[in-house]
Design a protein around this motif. Structure first.
Motif, PDB file in Angstrom:
ATOM      1  N   ASN A 187      -5.695 -46.626  -4.930  1.00  0.00           N
ATOM      2  CA  ASN A 187      -5.811 -47.403  -6.168  1.00  0.00           C
ATOM      3  C   ASN A 187      -7.251 -47.798  -6.480  1.00  0.00           C
ATOM      4  N   THR A 188      -8.209 -46.933  -6.112  1.00  0.00           N
ATOM      5  CA  THR A 188      -9.607 -47.198  -6.435  1.00  0.00           C
ATOM      6  C   THR A 188     -10.156 -46.060  -7.281  1.00  0.00           C
ATOM      7  N   LEU A 189     -11.100 -46.411  -8.118  1.00  0.00           N
ATOM      8  CA  LEU A 189     -11.736 -45.464  -9.022  1.00  0.00           C
ATOM      9  C   LEU A 189     -13.217 -45.386  -8.680  1.00  0.00           C
ATOM     10  N   HIS A 190     -13.774 -44.172  -8.657  1.00  0.00           N
ATOM     11  CA  HIS A 190     -15.154 -43.973  -8.247  1.00  0.00           C
ATOM     12  C   HIS A 190     -15.873 -43.105  -9.277  1.00  0.00           C
ATOM     13  N   LEU A 191     -17.108 -43.464  -9.541  1.00  0.00           N
ATOM     14  CA  LEU A 191     -17.945 -42.700 -10.457  1.00  0.00           C
ATOM     15  C   LEU A 191     -19.058 -42.034  -9.670  1.00  0.00           C
ATOM     16  N   TRP A 192     -19.140 -40.721  -9.789  1.00  0.00           N
ATOM     17  CA  TRP A 192     -20.163 -39.914  -9.121  1.00  0.00           C
ATOM     18  C   TRP A 192     -21.117 -39.354 -10.162  1.00  0.00           C
ATOM     19  N   GLU A 193     -22.353 -39.150  -9.728  1.00  0.00           N
ATOM     20  CA  GLU A 193     -23.364 -38.677 -10.664  1.00  0.00           C
ATOM     21  C   GLU A 193     -24.307 -37.698  -9.962  1.00  0.00           C
ATOM     22  N   LEU A 194     -24.640 -36.637 -10.672  1.00  0.00           N
ATOM     23  CA  LEU A 194     -25.665 -35.706 -10.201  1.00  0.00           C
ATOM     24  C   LEU A 194     -27.025 -36.280 -10.569  1.00  0.00           C
ATOM     25  N   GLY A 195     -27.798 -36.646  -9.549  1.00  0.00           N
ATOM     26  CA  GLY A 195     -29.093 -37.270  -9.777  1.00  0.00           C
ATOM     27  C   GLY A 195     -30.199 -36.525  -9.079  1.00  0.00           C
ATOM     28  N   LEU A 211     -22.023 -46.406 -19.045  1.00  0.00           N
ATOM     29  CA  LEU A 211     -20.592 -46.315 -18.765  1.00  0.00           C
ATOM     30  C   LEU A 211     -20.023 -47.615 -18.206  1.00  0.00           C
ATOM     31  N   LEU A 212     -20.776 -48.288 -17.365  1.00  0.00           N
ATOM     32  CA  LEU A 212     -20.288 -49.482 -16.701  1.00  0.00           C
ATOM     33  C   LEU A 212     -21.178 -50.663 -17.063  1.00  0.00           C
ATOM     34  N   HIS A 213     -20.573 -51.774 -17.409  1.00  0.00           N
ATOM     35  CA  HIS A 213     -21.363 -52.980 -17.588  1.00  0.00           C
ATOM     36  C   HIS A 213     -20.475 -54.188 -17.328  1.00  0.00           C
ATOM     37  N   THR A 214     -21.110 -55.300 -17.037  1.00  0.00           N
ATOM     38  CA  THR A 214     -20.404 -56.534 -16.747  1.00  0.00           C
ATOM     39  C   THR A 214     -21.009 -57.635 -17.595  1.00  0.00           C
ATOM     40  N   ASN A 215     -20.128 -58.425 -18.254  1.00  0.00           N
ATOM     41  CA  ASN A 215     -20.643 -59.537 -19.035  1.00  0.00           C
ATOM     42  C   ASN A 215     -20.240 -60.854 -18.374  1.00  0.00           C
ATOM     43  N   THR A 216     -20.791 -61.922 -18.866  1.00  0.00           N
ATOM     44  CA  THR A 216     -20.583 -63.222 -18.229  1.00  0.00           C
ATOM     45  C   THR A 216     -19.250 -63.845 -18.594  1.00  0.00           C
ATOM     46  N   SER A 217     -18.515 -63.288 -19.535  1.00  0.00           N
ATOM     47  CA  SER A 217     -17.253 -63.886 -19.936  1.00  0.00           C
ATOM     48  C   SER A 217     -16.102 -63.532 -19.020  1.00  0.00           C
ATOM     49  N   GLY A 218     -16.379 -62.693 -18.018  1.00  0.00           N
ATOM     50  CA  GLY A 218     -15.330 -62.366 -17.065  1.00  0.00           C
ATOM     51  C   GLY A 218     -14.656 -61.044 -17.330  1.00  0.00           C
ATOM     52  N   ASN A 219     -14.952 -60.395 -18.451  1.00  0.00           N
ATOM     53  CA  ASN A 219     -14.360 -59.091 -18.734  1.00  0.00           C
ATOM     54  C   ASN A 219     -15.134 -58.022 -17.981  1.00  0.00           C
ATOM     55  N   THR A 220     -14.846 -57.873 -16.708  1.00  0.00           N
ATOM     56  CA  THR A 220     -15.598 -56.969 -15.849  1.00  0.00           C
ATOM     57  C   THR A 220     -15.276 -55.527 -16.190  1.00  0.00           C
ATOM     58  N   HIS A 221     -16.317 -54.694 -16.316  1.00  0.00           N
ATOM     59  CA  HIS A 221     -16.168 -53.257 -16.525  1.00  0.00           C
ATOM     60  C   HIS A 221     -15.320 -52.955 -17.765  1.00  0.00           C
ATOM     61  N   SER A 222     -15.518 -53.723 -18.826  1.00  0.00           N
ATOM     62  CA  SER A 222     -14.645 -53.546 -19.983  1.00  0.00           C
ATOM     63  C   SER A 222     -14.831 -52.191 -20.634  1.00  0.00           C
ATOM     64  N   SER A 223     -16.043 -51.662 -20.638  1.00  0.00           N
ATOM     65  CA  SER A 223     -16.251 -50.375 -21.300  1.00  0.00           C
ATOM     66  C   SER A 223     -15.662 -49.215 -20.523  1.00  0.00           C
ATOM     67  N   LYS A 230     -22.083 -43.778  -7.704  1.00  0.00           N
ATOM     68  CA  LYS A 230     -22.791 -44.838  -8.405  1.00  0.00           C
ATOM     69  C   LYS A 230     -21.993 -46.137  -8.482  1.00  0.00           C
ATOM     70  N   ARG A 231     -20.735 -46.053  -8.743  1.00  0.00           N
ATOM     71  CA  ARG A 231     -19.908 -47.243  -8.894  1.00  0.00           C
ATOM     72  C   ARG A 231     -18.512 -46.972  -8.338  1.00  0.00           C
ATOM     73  N   ASN A 232     -17.819 -48.036  -7.967  1.00  0.00           N
ATOM     74  CA  ASN A 232     -16.415 -47.942  -7.627  1.00  0.00           C
ATOM     75  C   ASN A 232     -15.702 -49.173  -8.149  1.00  0.00           C
ATOM     76  N   TYR A 233     -14.428 -49.051  -8.359  1.00  0.00           N
ATOM     77  CA  TYR A 233     -13.680 -50.101  -9.032  1.00  0.00           C
ATOM     78  C   TYR A 233     -12.250 -50.084  -8.512  1.00  0.00           C
ATOM     79  N   SER A 234     -11.736 -51.243  -8.134  1.00  0.00           N
ATOM     80  CA  SER A 234     -10.346 -51.362  -7.702  1.00  0.00           C
ATOM     81  C   SER A 234      -9.487 -51.698  -8.910  1.00  0.00           C
ATOM     82  N   LEU A 235      -8.486 -50.884  -9.144  1.00  0.00           N
ATOM     83  CA  LEU A 235      -7.648 -51.076 -10.324  1.00  0.00           C
ATOM     84  C   LEU A 235      -6.812 -52.341 -10.191  1.00  0.00           C
ATOM     85  N   LEU A 236      -6.547 -52.978 -11.336  1.00  0.00           N
ATOM     86  CA  LEU A 236      -5.842 -54.250 -11.351  1.00  0.00           C
ATOM     87  C   LEU A 236      -4.364 -54.049 -11.047  1.00  0.00           C
TER      88      LEU A 236
END
Length: 999
Positions: free
Chosen positions: A97-105, A899-911, A125-131
């Motif tokens: 139940n985790t999501l991962h973002l990979w990138e060619l750099g 692709l990924l951003h976090t704002n202060t209102s608590g909506n983590t990874h909304s995009s 680059k990033r990973n995210y545990s689904l709600l």
């Protein structure tokens, strides 16, 4: 008597610098087919393919040499992978139940003394545990779906090809919803009645195709206006349709198939392993009205198959990489470096005559930046079915070059030439056309006609083109390379290793029956003579000296020497102990062997616990025992050393011959050198024979050569190691302490001639220690007690030459040891001073340790799975690793915030949540990543309670077998490429069973 101890001097800074310029351990590339693949993705813009495995690995492939590998931190299975097309980014969903973002750099690395600029690497680059899953909510919905019945799990998600903000959501019970991400509303619903398996869009987005568990598929028109569509449309036949499964269960439920249909052409590809997924390589130009598919790529559980859709007959394309090394189980391997061009070309020509010609590889993304290989390298693998496969391992891509089969030398249980059921011999069978039109595709075949055919040892002389392969039933075959077909009878000779010794009865398998009549042999390596060892036990060691026309082989009963030029046996020596009855049971009877081995292991443990006093040294009866005793007296056991208990002389399998060695050295006296044969056994015995080889140096056996006398062997020395530890390797060193050159190297001026003026020495490596003896007196010179110092046992030994990264003309020859703990130790020769130590293989990976093979230039290979070799390097200069680049639509330095951003209102990874929607739904948990703003349809799209343990993984969902109400059709169905799909169709022609159409 005075005893002197010399303290080990401190580290020399100059020497440490030299070691850094010589040695460096790197795991470089993984060759072969990924073990247990479970997910597939393709980027049509970048022309890159990605494969995910159950161990959490991500592998990306492009043109040959373009490879990227990533590994998730947690060893969870990859459920899905998706490219963000053209961006060089990849999303992976794991079954935890985790999501991962990979990138060619891009990055700059310093390898082998040179910096690699512009090289691209795969990085997470990033990973995210689904709600978690939200609760059920009610809303207004059609009455048929309000009766408490669940919609079932989400089976498929497909993005609209023209409008990225819209996706198709397909539920198990047949409901398909066109969802608008921008408005978060259902734009259209298609009320299907059949159990859904998969969805695929037509190129224009005006229609889509749904496949179902009853073996049929439906075409739905996407029209504006009505919110609901109850019936699929009916129109013309699709131009090209590809689907997996769809076979009648009663007759073909156990087949793994992918079907291709185009007008009246119809081919059902029949594979030997399960279909994981597939895709087509087609045009992505929006100006084109059609997909124009040019290739079909099918990922199977055990191999990758590519079909050319542009060539008549749809032939398969040989892969330049990802070849299934385990098409038959690997039993042994052998590496050759610096292969001569003549041998290489002849092997390549023979390989081209064996099968499909190399075609245009459709997966051609990226660019290989690696320089051309400095030399041609071969890896030979022996297999359980009696084949030897030649692989090009000169670069990153491991490419098949040639395959040799030894089965046609013998009569086997399934002899193709004697098969009465062969349909080609039945005219009536040829007249009857098979339906469905099956075609066997792929080369994975794990079944062996006869286990006795298995290849155990290989030895190849690259200068004379002579090859020796030895097998499970005591067969030793000498082969020569030929460019023409040949029909001939193979000469057979037998060598009795027991020499009529009484009290021994072979209880194992019978020998293979050789063919008495001429047999056809294709161009390539063809058998010259078959040497059959008796008893027909598995061959444990083999060594070829083509310049002397001699081959030596060993089994659990002894060793033999054979002159294949005169077809005569020179020597047969039995090494059995009177109590060694286990050696007479054979390798195919293991129950008694295991019990006896466990018993003896416990006895040794109890004996070591009871014996607390130092054992007295027996009275020496030979010069070697005197040397051992003197050396032992001079060195007391240091506090850091472990005391090693001597092994019993009657241990099981003590007569197994572990190693063989030919050498031109001093054995009888210090003034005359000549050919010798050395053999080491499991009981710590080393036998050295002086050989009389007439015509040595005059080209005996070659055209125009002289010499017709017989080869003679006389026992020169017999060495018994004190602790009776198994002898792993024997190597003779010249006057400069260098290993002797290979056969023909010195006579053809391909290597520096050995020093024959100064005294020679022999290096004997046992499982417990390394020891150098002077020749010809066999006096102990130096040793290193590896078991006493490190607590490990030697498993593999080889001589390697490593070059300096700072000085082009400087190199050193070292001894490398692989232990049972999986670590590597390097020693200088002949002083046996430790140089460096590296952790290489996990100590629990017994098969990996047993399969390790070293190269002469400081590299190595070992199996990390039945289908994959891990390549590594001990040299700081010689490194074979992927160096490649990919042209991307984004700059490499662009940050991932797009692709990924976090704002202060608590909506983590909304995009990223909308991207999650495309990944998380197929497992049946669609709402876990939705934004929580309520909508009227939200309750309607709620899935039932999800039980992961009762459902297959996401990647396998489209390929499972379920019980349905259809007319026996296989639900294993997935449609991946359809052009102009506009009608409900069933493959119920011919012998297909009919099935109800989705209404």
């Amino acid at each position: 008597m005075m005893k002197f101890r010399f303290r080990r001097q401190g580290n020399d800074p100059q020497r440490e610098k030299i070691k850094q310029e010589l040695f460096a351990f790197n795991k470089t590339v993984e060759h072969g087919f990924p073990h247990q693949p479970c997910a597939l993705a393709f980027d049509p813009q970048l022309q890159l393919m990605a494969i995910g495995t159950k161990s959490g690995a991500i592998k990306i492939y492009g043109s040959p040499g373009v490879e990227f590998t990533g590994l998730h931190r947690d060893a969870a299975a990859v459920a899905q992978i998706h490219f963000l097309q053209g961006q060089g980014r990849l999303l992976s969903l794991l079954d935890d139940n985790t999501l991962h973002l990979w990138e060619l750099g891009g990055a700059s690395r310093d390898r082998g003394g040179a910096k690699s600029e512009g090289v691209v690497y795969l990085e997470e680059k990033r990973n995210y545990s689904l709600l978690g899953r939200p609760g059920l909510e009610s809303c207004s919905i059609p009455e048929d779906y309000r009766c408490g019945k669940s919609l079932g799990p989400v089976e498929s998600l497909q993005e609209h090809p023209k409008q990225p903000g819209k996706i198709l959501i397909g539920y198990s019970r047949g409901l398909v919803v066109l969802w608008d991400l921008s408005t978060r509303n259902a734009e259209h619903m298609f009320l299907g009645k059949q159990q859904l398996e998969s969805l695929v869009w037509e190129r224009s987005g005006s229609s889509f195709v749904s496949s179902h568990s009853d073996g049929g598929y439906s075409v739905w028109a996407v029209a504006s206006g009505n919110t609901y569509t109850h019936q699929p449309v009916s129109s013309s036949i699709p131009y090209v349709v590809l689907y997996s499964g769809g076979m009648p269960r009663a007759s073909y439920g156990d087949r793994h198939c992918v079907t291709i249909q185009q007008d009246k052409q119809h081919v059902t590809l029949d594979f030997t392993s399960r279909v994981i997924d597939f895709f087509t390589v087609h045009t992505t130009d929006p100006e084109h009205d059609y997909d124009d598919p040019k290739a079909l790529v099918v990922l199977l559980e055990e191999e990758l198959v590519v079909i050319d859709l542009l060539t008549t007959g749809w032939p398969s394309v040989p892969p330049p990489y990802l070849a299934p090394l385990h098409s038959s189980a690997i039993t042994t391997s052998c590496h050759l470096d610096n292969v001569p061009a003549k041998l290489w070309d002849r092997l390549a020509a023979a390989g081209n005559n064996q099968g499909a010609q190399p075609g245009s590889w459709p997966i051609c993304g990226g660019k290989n930046l690696a320089p051309p290989p400095r030399q041609q390298e071969l890896l030979l693998t022996g297999h359980e079915d009696g084949t030897v496969r030649f692989w090009n391992v000169s670069a990153v891509a491991m490419t098949p070059l040639y395959k040799l089969s030894t089965a046609n030398v013998f009569h086997t249980d399934c002899d193709p030439n004697d098969d009465p059921l062969d349909p080609t011999n039945d005219p009536e069978a040829l007249q009857e056309e098979e339906w469905p039109p099956f075609r066997k595709v792929g080369c994975f075949d794990p079944y062996s006609d006869d286990p006795r055919l298995g290849i155990q040892k290989i030895s190849l002389c690259k200068y004379s083109c002579r090859l020796v392969v030895a097998g499970t039933a005591g067969q030793v075959i000498v082969l020569g390379l030929s460019d023409e077909w040949s029909d001939h009878t193979v000469d057979v000779s037998t060598v009795d290793l027991l020499q009529d010794r009484e009290g021994f009865t072979w209880k194992g398998h019978d020998r293979l029956e050789p063919r008495a009549s001429p047999a056809p042999f294709p161009p390539g390596f063809q058998p010259l003579v078959l040497v059959q060892a008796l008893p027909p036990a598995s061959v444990t060691s083999v060594m070829l000296h083509a310049e002397w026309n001699l081959v030596a082989f060993g089994t659990s009963h002894g060793f033999g020497l054979f002159d294949y030029h005169r077809r005569t046996a020179v020597l047969a020596r039995c090494t059995l102990h009177p109590n060694d009855s286990l050696a007479m049971e054979g390798p195919l009877s293991r129950v008694k062997s295991l019990k006896k081995s466990l018993r003896q292991s416990f006895r040794r443990i109890r004996k070591s616990r009871v014996s607390g006093k130092k054992r007295p040294i027996p009275t020496p009866t030979s010069k070697i025992q005197e040397a051992n005793a003197a050396l032992a007296d001079q060195e007391e056991v240091a506090p850091v050393q472990r005391r090693i208990e001597p092994r019993s002389a009657d241990d099981s399998l003590s007569g197994v011959v572990r190693c063989l060695c030919f050498a031109d050295t001093y054995l009888r006296d210090g003034t005359h050198h000549g050919p010798t044969l050395w053999a080491g056994t499991n009981s710590g015995s080393v036998y050295a024979y002086a050989l009389e080889v007439p015509g040595v140096g005059t080209g005996r056996g070659r055209p125009g050569g002289e010499g017709s006398g017989c080869v003679e062997a006389v026992l020169g020395k017999e060495i018994q190691l004190m602790h009776r530890a198994p002898v792993v390797s024997v190597c003779v060193l010249d006057g400069r302490g260098k290993p002797l050159p290979e056969p023909y190297q010195a006579s053809l001026d391909l290597a520096t001639a050995p020093d024959m003026t100064n005294p020679h020495s022999v290096l004997i490596a046992s499982e417990e220690q390394l020891k150098v003896f002077s020749l010809p007196k066999v006096g102990a010179k130096t040793k290193f007690k590896l078991t006493a110092h490190e607590g490990c046992r030697v498993r593999r030994v080889a001589m390697v030459t490593v070059c300096s990264t700072a000085q082009e003309d400087y190199s050193e020859t070292s001894l490398v040891c692989l232990t049972n703990l999986g670590d590597l130790h390097l020693f200088n020769v002949p002083a046996l001073r430790p140089q460096v130590r590296y952790d290489c293989i996990r100590k629990e990976d017994i098969s990996g340790i047993a399969s390790c093979v070293f190269t002469r230039n400081g590299q190595g290979f070992y199996l990390i799975s039945p289908s994959e070799y891990q390549r590594f390097s001990l040299s700081a200069k010689v490194i074979t690793e992927p160096l490649c680049t990919v042209e991307l639509e984004r700059p490499l330095e662009t940050h991932i915030r797009s692709l990924l951003h976090t704002n202060t209102s608590g909506n983590t990874h909304s995009s990223l949540l909308e991207t999650h929607t495309l990944l998380a739904v197929p497992g049946g948990d669609y709402n876990r990543t939705w934004p929580r703003s309520p909508t009227p349809l939200e309750g309607y799209l709620q899935p039932p309670t999800y039980h992961p343990e009762t459902r297959p993984s996401i990647a396998h969902k489209d390929l499972r077998h379920d019980t349905t109400q259809g007319a026996g059709a296989n639900p294993d169905r997935k449609i991946t490429s359809v052009t102009q799909p506009t009608q409900v169709t069933h493959p119920s022609q011919g012998r297909y069973e009919s099935a109800p159409v989705s209404q």
